[in-house]
Write a protein that holds these residues in place. Structure first.
Motif, PDB file in Angstrom:
ATOM      1  N   PRO A 128       0.810  -1.224   0.000  1.00  0.00           N
ATOM      2  CA  PRO A 128       0.000   0.000   0.000  1.00  0.00           C
ATOM      3  C   PRO A 128       0.844   1.275   0.000  1.00  0.00           C
ATOM      4  O   PRO A 128       0.451   2.282  -0.597  1.00  0.00           O
ATOM      5  CB  PRO A 128      -0.831  -0.093   1.286  1.00  0.00           C
ATOM      6  CG  PRO A 128      -0.591  -1.417   1.871  1.00  0.00           C
ATOM      7  CD  PRO A 128       0.526  -2.066   1.152  1.00  0.00           C
ATOM      8  N   LEU A 129       2.010   1.236   0.639  1.00  0.00           N
ATOM      9  CA  LEU A 129       2.902   2.395   0.634  1.00  0.00           C
ATOM     10  C   LEU A 129       3.415   2.682  -0.770  1.00  0.00           C
ATOM     11  O   LEU A 129       3.496   3.839  -1.197  1.00  0.00           O
ATOM     12  CB  LEU A 129       4.082   2.168   1.595  1.00  0.00           C
ATOM     13  CG  LEU A 129       3.749   1.988   3.078  1.00  0.00           C
ATOM     14  CD1 LEU A 129       5.003   1.626   3.864  1.00  0.00           C
ATOM     15  CD2 LEU A 129       3.087   3.237   3.635  1.00  0.00           C
ATOM     16  N   ILE A 130       3.766   1.609  -1.483  1.00  0.00           N
ATOM     17  CA  ILE A 130       4.259   1.747  -2.860  1.00  0.00           C
ATOM     18  C   ILE A 130       3.147   2.294  -3.756  1.00  0.00           C
ATOM     19  O   ILE A 130       3.379   3.181  -4.584  1.00  0.00           O
ATOM     20  CB  ILE A 130       4.797   0.396  -3.385  1.00  0.00           C
ATOM     21  CG1 ILE A 130       6.083   0.038  -2.640  1.00  0.00           C
ATOM     22  CG2 ILE A 130       5.014   0.439  -4.889  1.00  0.00           C
ATOM     23  CD1 ILE A 130       6.555  -1.384  -2.860  1.00  0.00           C
ATOM     24  N   GLU A 131       1.931   1.786  -3.561  1.00  0.00           N
ATOM     25  CA  GLU A 131       0.811   2.266  -4.378  1.00  0.00           C
ATOM     26  C   GLU A 131       0.555   3.754  -4.116  1.00  0.00           C
ATOM     27  O   GLU A 131       0.326   4.517  -5.053  1.00  0.00           O
ATOM     28  CB  GLU A 131      -0.454   1.454  -4.101  1.00  0.00           C
ATOM     29  CG  GLU A 131      -1.591   1.840  -5.022  1.00  0.00           C
ATOM     30  CD  GLU A 131      -2.795   0.931  -4.902  1.00  0.00           C
ATOM     31  OE1 GLU A 131      -3.791   1.223  -5.608  1.00  0.00           O
ATOM     32  OE2 GLU A 131      -2.764  -0.047  -4.146  1.00  0.00           O
ATOM     33  N   ALA A 132       0.625   4.163  -2.861  1.00  0.00           N
ATOM     34  CA  ALA A 132       0.398   5.571  -2.527  1.00  0.00           C
ATOM     35  C   ALA A 132       1.505   6.460  -3.098  1.00  0.00           C
ATOM     36  O   ALA A 132       1.235   7.554  -3.584  1.00  0.00           O
ATOM     37  CB  ALA A 132       0.317   5.743  -1.008  1.00  0.00           C
TER      38      ALA A 132
END
Length: 159
Positions: A128-132
């Motif tokens: 999720p951090l990478i997606e954000a």
């Protein structure tokens, strides 16, 4: 006269070159059902003869597809591949992705920085951090594999 050993060796060569026909039983062309020269397990030979039959006007694409045990779209694709690439165009390409196309060096650098700051963060929390940060959706297992490859590469080449 070929022996079982010769046949087995040929099958092994065809497998290694990705030209083993996975459905030889579907080939119904008379050349492949009688005689010893034409081999329905030899995908390159089957494709070439199918395209040759169409090019010489001996059959339509639909008729050739039926006789050689492939779909019409496959027959059409093979005719086009031969037209554009000759015999090499009939050799099957490697299947599947050719590498991790979503996981860039920038993403790997981001993961390294996150782990330096926050300790060993797992892939499920990193996704999720990478997606954000990058707008890229990844599967946790794909990220784990890419990180393992990057780590292995670092160990092989040194820091």
């Amino acid at each position: 006269m070929s022996t079982d050993r010769d046949h087995s060796e040929k099958r092994d060569r065809l497998k290694k070159t990705r030209t083993l026909n996975r459905s030889p039983e579907k080939v119904r062309d008379p050349m492949f059902t009688t005689g010893d020269f034409f081999d329905p397990e030899d995908l390159l030979q089957v494709r070439y003869e199918m395209v040759r039959l169409v090019r010489l006007g001996g059959a339509t694409l639909a008729q050739a597809a039926e006789r050689f045990g492939v779909s019409r779209p496959t027959c059409f694709r093979m005719a086009k591949a031969f037209r554009e690439g000759g015999l090499m165009g009939l050799i099957p390409a490697r299947r599947g992705p050719r590498g991790p196309h979503k996981i860039t060096p920038e993403i790997l650098r981001f993961v390294r920085i996150c782990r330096e700051r926050h300790g060993r963060i797992g892939a499920k929390r990193l996704v999720p951090l990478i997606e954000a940060e990058f707008g890229v959706r990844l599967h946790p297992r794909g990220l784990e594999k890419a990180l393992a490859r990057a780590e292995k590469k670092t160990l092989e080449t040194g820091p």
